[in-house]
Design an enzyme around this catalytic site. Structure first.
Site, mmCIF file in Angstrom:
data_model
loop_
_atom_site.group_PDB
_atom_site.id
_atom_site.type_symbol
_atom_site.label_atom_id
_atom_site.label_comp_id
_atom_site.label_asym_id
_atom_site.label_seq_id
_atom_site.Cartn_x
_atom_site.Cartn_y
_atom_site.Cartn_z
ATOM 1 N N TYR A 129 -37.481 -84.512 -47.168
ATOM 2 C CA TYR A 129 -36.666 -84.010 -46.609
ATOM 3 C C TYR A 129 -35.266 -84.213 -46.271
ATOM 4 O O TYR A 129 -34.947 -84.473 -46.055
ATOM 5 C CB TYR A 129 -37.033 -82.985 -44.813
ATOM 6 C CG TYR A 129 -36.918 -84.270 -43.515
ATOM 7 C CD1 TYR A 129 -38.187 -84.463 -43.539
ATOM 8 C CD2 TYR A 129 -35.681 -83.996 -42.966
ATOM 9 C CE1 TYR A 129 -38.110 -85.073 -42.903
ATOM 10 C CE2 TYR A 129 -36.448 -85.007 -42.470
ATOM 11 C CZ TYR A 129 -36.840 -85.646 -41.927
ATOM 12 O OH TYR A 129 -36.818 -86.826 -41.007
ATOM 13 N N TYR A 134 -41.754 -80.015 -39.787
ATOM 14 C CA TYR A 134 -42.105 -80.450 -38.256
ATOM 15 C C TYR A 134 -43.014 -79.622 -37.254
ATOM 16 O O TYR A 134 -42.246 -79.021 -37.026
ATOM 17 C CB TYR A 134 -40.657 -81.078 -37.631
ATOM 18 C CG TYR A 134 -40.989 -83.236 -38.201
ATOM 19 C CD1 TYR A 134 -41.198 -84.205 -38.058
ATOM 20 C CD2 TYR A 134 -39.436 -82.938 -39.012
ATOM 21 C CE1 TYR A 134 -41.189 -85.221 -37.977
ATOM 22 C CE2 TYR A 134 -39.534 -84.089 -39.100
ATOM 23 C CZ TYR A 134 -39.912 -85.286 -39.879
ATOM 24 O OH TYR A 134 -39.671 -86.900 -39.368
ATOM 25 N N ARG A 160 -33.680 -87.441 -46.018
ATOM 26 C CA ARG A 160 -34.923 -88.152 -45.965
ATOM 27 C C ARG A 160 -36.036 -88.058 -47.128
ATOM 28 O O ARG A 160 -36.501 -87.328 -47.644
ATOM 29 C CB ARG A 160 -35.573 -87.835 -44.694
ATOM 30 C CG ARG A 160 -34.495 -87.731 -43.687
ATOM 31 C CD ARG A 160 -33.897 -89.427 -43.344
ATOM 32 N NE ARG A 160 -34.427 -90.009 -42.812
ATOM 33 C CZ ARG A 160 -35.452 -90.720 -42.302
ATOM 34 N NH1 ARG A 160 -35.857 -90.256 -41.399
ATOM 35 N NH2 ARG A 160 -36.221 -91.548 -42.512
ATOM 36 N N HIS A 188 -43.869 -91.002 -38.415
ATOM 37 C CA HIS A 188 -42.339 -92.130 -36.595
ATOM 38 C C HIS A 188 -43.396 -92.480 -36.054
ATOM 39 O O HIS A 188 -44.527 -92.068 -35.954
ATOM 40 C CB HIS A 188 -41.803 -91.254 -36.757
ATOM 41 C CG HIS A 188 -40.625 -90.471 -37.094
ATOM 42 N ND1 HIS A 188 -39.537 -90.455 -37.020
ATOM 43 C CD2 HIS A 188 -40.577 -89.216 -38.129
ATOM 44 C CE1 HIS A 188 -38.487 -89.609 -37.229
ATOM 45 N NE2 HIS A 188 -38.658 -89.073 -38.465
ATOM 46 N N HIS A 207 -41.596 -90.419 -44.272
ATOM 47 C CA HIS A 207 -41.680 -91.338 -43.629
ATOM 48 C C HIS A 207 -42.552 -91.046 -42.694
ATOM 49 O O HIS A 207 -42.890 -89.853 -42.402
ATOM 50 C CB HIS A 207 -40.561 -91.541 -42.931
ATOM 51 C CG HIS A 207 -39.573 -90.652 -42.494
ATOM 52 N ND1 HIS A 207 -39.018 -89.605 -43.064
ATOM 53 C CD2 HIS A 207 -39.649 -90.139 -40.569
ATOM 54 C CE1 HIS A 207 -38.496 -88.811 -43.018
ATOM 55 N NE2 HIS A 207 -38.821 -88.686 -41.160
HETATM 56 FE FE LIG Z 1 -38.290 -87.446 -39.947
#
Ligand SMILES: [Fe+2]
Length: 209
Positions: free
Chosen positions: A139, A100, A142, A147, A145
């Protein structure tokens, strides 16, 4: 003839012509709102790049984001199936390397300077939206996905979109959606692959809009 709420509740509409009434089926009466899911720890703190629909390119840089390019489109509607024109979609995800654009992401994956990281776009008059991005990576616990914060006239939906054909049952959030209907509602559909670019569709239903 003006369609009234009563007509919709009846499940059909009668169009009165010169001499006959014709029953025309309409969309299902209501559809479930897309489930809410947590914002998570990586909501963008800053947005150094442009925020347009194409996350794979950044102004002033000749390169393209690393990873598997994908297109995503869909429609934002109310529970009654009406489009939500001009809905604002705030989108963020990992880059194609699993990172991210956020200082709290300390897993050690590299920043991709050619990846936009987030976007704020507006659905068109028919509630349709489109982004071009890269397939995010899983990751920790998770699965893949993206957001989404989706704002209509009245409602803000905070949720996440999952991918089909992935081991989503191993995700920390996905199994918490209690049944298949809710799980399907947050899972995109693969609608095609063209020159290696996957196209997904994901429709979003704003409860209470
Ligand atoms: Fe996330």
């Amino acid at each position: 003839m003006t369609l009234t709420r009563r007509h919709l509740l009846m499940g059909f509409t009668s169009v009165v012509g010169a001499s006959a009434a014709i029953a025309i089926p309409v969309e299902p009466l209501t559809r479930r709102g897309t489930p809410q899911l947590t914002t998570g720890p990586f909501y963008p703190l800053d947005r150094p790049f442009d925020q347009d629909w194409d996350l794979t390119r950044v102004p002033g840089r000749p390169g393209v984001a690393q990873g598997v390019i994908m297109d995503l489109h869909g429609k934002v509607t109310t529970e009654q199936g009406r489009p939500v024109p001009g809905a604002i979609l705030d989108v963020w995800q990992t880059n194609g390397l699993g990172r991210y654009h956020h200082p709290s992401d300390t897993v050690g994956k590299p920043i991709d300077p050619n990846f936009q990281g987030s976007a704020v776009i507006r659905a068109d008059v028919d509630g349709d939206y489109r982004i071009r991005t890269v397939v995010p990576l899983p990751y920790e616990r998770r699965q893949r996905h993206i957001h989404f914060d989706v704002r209509g006239e009245k409602r803000l939906l905070v949720t996440q979109m999952f991918f089909p054909g992935e081991p989503n049952e191993r995700d920390t959030l996905f199994p918490g959606l209690r049944n298949e209907v809710l799980q399907r509602a947050v899972t995109a559909e693969l609608v095609g692959i063209d020159n290696g670019v996957k196209t997904f569709r994901w429709n979003i239903v704003l409860a209470g809009e």
